[in-house]
Design an enzyme around this catalytic site. Structure first.
Site, PDB file in Angstrom:
ATOM      1  CG  HIS A 166      -1.986   1.099   1.091  1.00  0.00           C
ATOM      2  ND1 HIS A 166      -1.718   2.420   1.398  1.00  0.00           N
ATOM      3  CD2 HIS A 166      -3.273   1.066   0.686  1.00  0.00           C
ATOM      4  CE1 HIS A 166      -2.801   3.146   1.187  1.00  0.00           C
ATOM      5  NE2 HIS A 166      -3.759   2.345   0.760  1.00  0.00           N
ATOM      6  CD  GLU A 197      -2.246   6.152  -0.585  1.00  0.00           C
ATOM      7  OE1 GLU A 197      -1.737   6.608   0.460  1.00  0.00           O
ATOM      8  OE2 GLU A 197      -3.466   5.988  -0.722  1.00  0.00           O
ATOM      9  CG  HIS A 229      -5.465  -0.801  -2.968  1.00  0.00           C
ATOM     10  ND1 HIS A 229      -5.499   0.362  -3.711  1.00  0.00           N
ATOM     11  CD2 HIS A 229      -5.613  -0.418  -1.672  1.00  0.00           C
ATOM     12  CE1 HIS A 229      -5.663   1.397  -2.906  1.00  0.00           C
ATOM     13  NE2 HIS A 229      -5.741   0.958  -1.666  1.00  0.00           N
TER      14      HIS A 229
END
Length: 286
Positions: A166, A197, A229
């Site tokens: 993530h 990110e 995701h």
């Protein structure tokens, strides 16, 4: 209606008996509403149940809890889960973070716990907090080994593996995932870890995949669940998904979508963290 209330009361009584007989653990995840993605969390719960724990679930995402509630499913917040444990008569509570790194989400969890304890002093004798997956050098070694052991059998020596973490541009999460990316590269030069990110984006990995002459890339989530995701940003049909970008670069993406929670070796790391936890939130640090 009376029968439903009686059944609810009976269930609460059974939970209370189980909680008092053994160890009660609140498992805390960000959460998922993606169909099928909960398999990872259920696998973790089963591992704790085998260890004799009574489990209370908590999701930190308000949005996911609201979405599930609209579907008729009630998932507790951290505050509600702690209140439920108190209702069951639990005095020595364990709370286990199911986050990957001790970063922003874990810091928020700590604040949630402290707020509940301030509002309800004296309810618990101890509250032991188990830390996230990657907390030590031992965690890193065991996690890398666990992922290597779970690679698809169809992967050849010429195939690359691209893991999606993530990431976050706030807190230390990026540093932990950068360390993990380095550890995977040291274990296997054709395994890369990039993040949705933060600083470790796929933009840094694509040129290295081209330089390595890779033709086939296995896509795997480095997340607890193979949720939104994994199914959209990683393997989805959208133009900006990682799978689409690999195709545009002349490579063949091979999605292998299983959350880390389905991996028994990852489950054992979390269990070790829970059982060896020494971070008693009830005690002031000296």
């Amino acid at each position: 209606m009376k029968r439903i209330l009686m059944l609810a009361a009976l269930c609460l009584l059974c939970l209370a008996s189980a909680a008092l007989a053994g160890q009660t653990t609140i498992l805390v995840a960000f959460g998922t509403s993606q169909p099928g993605a909960e398999a990872s969390l259920k696998a973790v719960e089963a591992a704790y149940a085998r260890a004799g724990d009574t489990i209370i679930w908590a999701y930190t995402s308000d949005k996911i809890r609201a979405k599930l509630h609209a579907q008729g499913r009630r998932i507790l917040s951290v505050d509600e889960a702690m209140n439920r444990a108190a209702e069951l008569g639990v005095r020595h509570l364990r709370i286990q973070s199911l986050h990957i790194a001790p970063a922003e989400e874990f810091n928020q969890l700590q604040r949630m716990i402290v707020r509940n304890l301030y509002r309800h002093p004296g309810r618990f004798s101890s509250v032991m907090l188990g830390h996230p997956l990657l907390e030590s050098a031992q965690d890193m070694r065991e996690t890398v080994a666990a992922v290597l052991a779970s690679l698809p059998r169809e992967r050849t020596a010429r195939d690359a593996v691209l893991l999606m973490g993530h990431g976050n541009d706030r807190g230390p999460g990026d540093l932990v995932l950068q360390a993990a990316a380095t550890a995977f590269q040291q274990a296997d030069p054709l395994i890369w870890l990039a993040t949705v990110e933060g600083a470790g984006s796929i933009d840094h990995v694509l040129p290295r995949l081209r330089e390595a002459g890779v033709r086939r890339v296995w896509l795997m989530p480095f997340m607890m669940v193979a949720g939104d995701h994994a199914r959209n940003d990683l393997a989805g049909p959208e133009e900006d998904s990682w799978a689409s970008r690999l195709r545009a670069a002349g490579m063949t993406p091979m999605p292998h979508l299983r959350g880390l929670g389905e991996n028994p070796a990852i489950q054992r790391i979390f269990l070790r963290h829970t059982q060896a936890a020494t971070d008693n939130v009830m005690q002031e640090k000296q």
